[in-house]
Design a protein around this motif. Structure first.
Motif, PDB file in Angstrom:
ATOM      1  N   PRO A 181      -7.109   1.270 -33.681  1.00  0.00           N
ATOM      2  CA  PRO A 181      -5.899   0.444 -33.548  1.00  0.00           C
ATOM      3  C   PRO A 181      -5.024   0.894 -32.363  1.00  0.00           C
ATOM      4  N   GLN A 182      -4.989   2.191 -32.090  1.00  0.00           N
ATOM      5  CA  GLN A 182      -4.161   2.656 -30.960  1.00  0.00           C
ATOM      6  C   GLN A 182      -4.702   2.120 -29.631  1.00  0.00           C
ATOM      7  N   ILE A 184      -6.508  -0.578 -29.251  1.00  0.00           N
ATOM      8  CA  ILE A 184      -6.204  -2.014 -29.256  1.00  0.00           C
ATOM      9  C   ILE A 184      -4.738  -2.236 -28.883  1.00  0.00           C
ATOM     10  N   ALA A 185      -3.877  -1.400 -29.444  1.00  0.00           N
ATOM     11  CA  ALA A 185      -2.434  -1.566 -29.234  1.00  0.00           C
ATOM     12  C   ALA A 185      -2.065  -1.422 -27.756  1.00  0.00           C
ATOM     13  N   PHE A 186      -2.609  -0.417 -27.089  1.00  0.00           N
ATOM     14  CA  PHE A 186      -2.319  -0.261 -25.657  1.00  0.00           C
ATOM     15  C   PHE A 186      -2.788  -1.488 -24.877  1.00  0.00           C
ATOM     16  N   GLU A 188      -3.141  -4.502 -26.046  1.00  0.00           N
ATOM     17  CA  GLU A 188      -2.339  -5.654 -26.439  1.00  0.00           C
ATOM     18  C   GLU A 188      -0.994  -5.659 -25.713  1.00  0.00           C
TER      19      GLU A 188
END
Lengths: 370, 370
Positions: A181-182, A184-186, A188
């Motif tokens: 998720p981290q 993906i978060a960057f 996004e």
């Protein structure tokens, strides 16, 4: 050492249309590529190099026109670690890219306009399927190796799964079997920076102003994750560029100026829509997908060398170690090296001396097993 | 446990003008604050709580009007870890903020318009100087403790240096004596996101559309750094929200949706210009500044408790350990606790059980030394 001038070729994908993993069709497809060295008679010395998010087909040597040096030139060339006197090296710009290959900025044959966001979703699998066609086009039945770092490493892992019989060895570097998720978060936040730029206009900015600020922001965020805290300390410390009194929310610390520079220079060579599509392909990538770890690479005969870097916090060593574990559980012959470096994720591009030595040694051992 | 309803007070800074560290003058200054519990006769039970970047004066209890619960309510209250039956707790919105205290959105008496970017540069030192006036206004000569995490911790460190004789103890949590280039870089990308938003208009957006997208982006970047990779994995995994087929660069993964939500909700309560000024104050903060480590806290008589969290990668434990080292070298009585938590930097707000127990025990030991 000699220097080599390089030329780009293009390859039109036959048959005219490719069926993507999503089920949609895309075509015609053009792929830009470069090659270095000569393919031997037996066609057993070909190595495919796969590039990362912001890379392109120009991996080695310098271009006739602009003199720009390839992104892995320190590694690939005559008498270099990947010795082009010995090996035939291929590097192509990925599907969805913006450096000669078909991507969102290409003309949609149905509308005669740029695809923009009508470009279909692409996956790492699609990217690799096109590479496989290119390799076939070059009359190569089996690659001696596929080598790549970061998203290039994802492509290597995909080759290991989709075309295990087409590779004699594989070198995934500083990569992962799936994004956390981290990660993906960057990505996004980078995408949102582009989409939030009013010049993005739902992707239909071709022929007018591009969402340059959004793309520069995305690149700035990326660069923070590519470096380590230590490499930033060594490179910038807390040095000021301007006088504190001149303060108007401009760049004051050298690190700020560097990020602005990297952001601005990226805008000149990269299409924001490609950035959206490629980062999505990375986020979707998931070769685990509920499978037992030991089943992922089952049946793979290729020899594998996994490389990671200790200060890489974007693709931390544990993710590479999981690849090693998955290989070992599947009885794949696997070597692993966790290189000391303070360059962070960028180490796969910068810490070439040790990385190159290990790759060179590994490739020779693969050759000797002929 | 009882619940307390809270009321905000304001305090006008006398004399009318404050001379800032930059040499510029600012005034009049209003500071919004809340208090919990009762000041004892001897005025020896007062604790100042200092807030982080996005915090405000509302640390405990719930407001009469909207029922919003304070940001450290789990820690502060009657019979809680910082027991307001025993202690008199003060929390004020910082200078430069946007939650009742004077900041860029306040009216400039010279122009009768909002300051916007005419607001002067402020430092953590300026923020603390105003807090010291507030404490004096409340007739408190010496604080039992100053407690704060993240940027709140910077304020605690500043109290230890500027007003060592005014504090009996200090608890800096998850903080640093100076920002590294990486910490500056994350803040800078957030600032650039705001500045790049066309609604920012060089800060003069009051009365029209605010740079909401820029601020939301800045907050999204911030949130990634506040969480750990592990806490994100536990919270989101790689769960999809929408069907892959609906893909139009909207939020698909739950982590994306969460970041969008946090970004959007922040916009409703925070002034983008305050975000610029406060993050700059954090980046400028540097109490080392070439000094020998042992000289930084020299002469400090206060007892110090330093707390960090193992999964905090924004303000990693090593930075807290450097504070401990600086204290020990200066013969300051110092206790240190590195708490196991997978919440990342957010742990100082969330991992309250262990944190609270340690603070409670420490405060009691400070009391017993009376």
């Amino acid at each position: 050492m000699h220097n080599i001038k390089t030329k780009q070729f293009t390859f039109a994908f036959p048959p005219n249309e490719l069926i993507l993993e999503s089920g949609k069709k895309l075509g015609p497809i053009t792929i830009a590529y470069e090659t270095y060295g000569k393919l031997n008679k037996e066609k057993t010395n070909a190595i495919l190099v796969t590039h990362a998010l912001s890379g392109d087909a120009h991996a080695s040597g310098s271009h006739e026109e602009d003199g720009i040096v390839g992104w892995w030139d320190k590694l690939i060339g005559p008498e270099k670690f990947i010795d082009t006197n010995k090996f035939f090296v291929i590097c192509s710009n990925i599907l969805g890219g913006c450096r000669g290959s078909t991507g969102p900025a290409s003309i949609n044959p149905n509308t005669k306009k740029e695809y923009a966001t009508d470009f279909p979703i692409i996956s790492i699998g699609d990217i690799v399927n096109v590479q496989k066609e290119l390799v076939g086009h070059l009359n190569i039945n089996k690659l001696l190796s596929v080598i790549g770092g970061s998203m290039g490493g994802m492509q290597v892992l995909q080759w290991m799964i989709t075309y295990p019989e087409k590779i004699k060895s594989a070198i995934p570097i500083a990569t992962t079997m799936k994004h956390t998720p981290q990660q993906i978060a960057f990505n996004e936040v980078g995408r949102q920076a582009i989409i939030s730029d009013p010049n993005w206009k739902k992707g239909r900015y071709y022929g007018s102003k591009i969402p340059a600020k959004g793309l520069a922001l995305a690149r700035m965020i990326g660069h923070i994750t590519y470096m380590s805290d230590d490499s930033m300390k060594i490179k910038f410390g807390r040095r000021f560029k301007l006088n504190k009194e001149n303060y108007k929310f401009g760049a004051e610390f050298e690190v700020e100026e560097y990020l602005h520079y990297r952001g601005d220079s990226f805008v000149k060579r990269f299409d924001p829509n490609s950035y959206l599509y490629i980062t999505k392909a990375m986020d979707y990538f998931n070769i685990v997908n509920g499978k037992r770890l030991g089943s992922i690479f089952k049946g793979l005969k290729a020899k594998v060398l996994v490389i990671s870097f200790k200060s890489d916090w974007l693709y931390p060593s544990q993710q590479s170690q999981k690849i090693v574990k998955a290989c070992k559980l599947a009885w794949v012959k696997t070597t692993y090296c966790n290189i000391s470096s303070n360059y962070g994720h960028d180490a796969f591009l910068l810490e070439v001396k040790e990385e190159g030595q290990i790759i060179k040694h590994f490739l020779n051992s693969v050759l000797s097993k002929d």
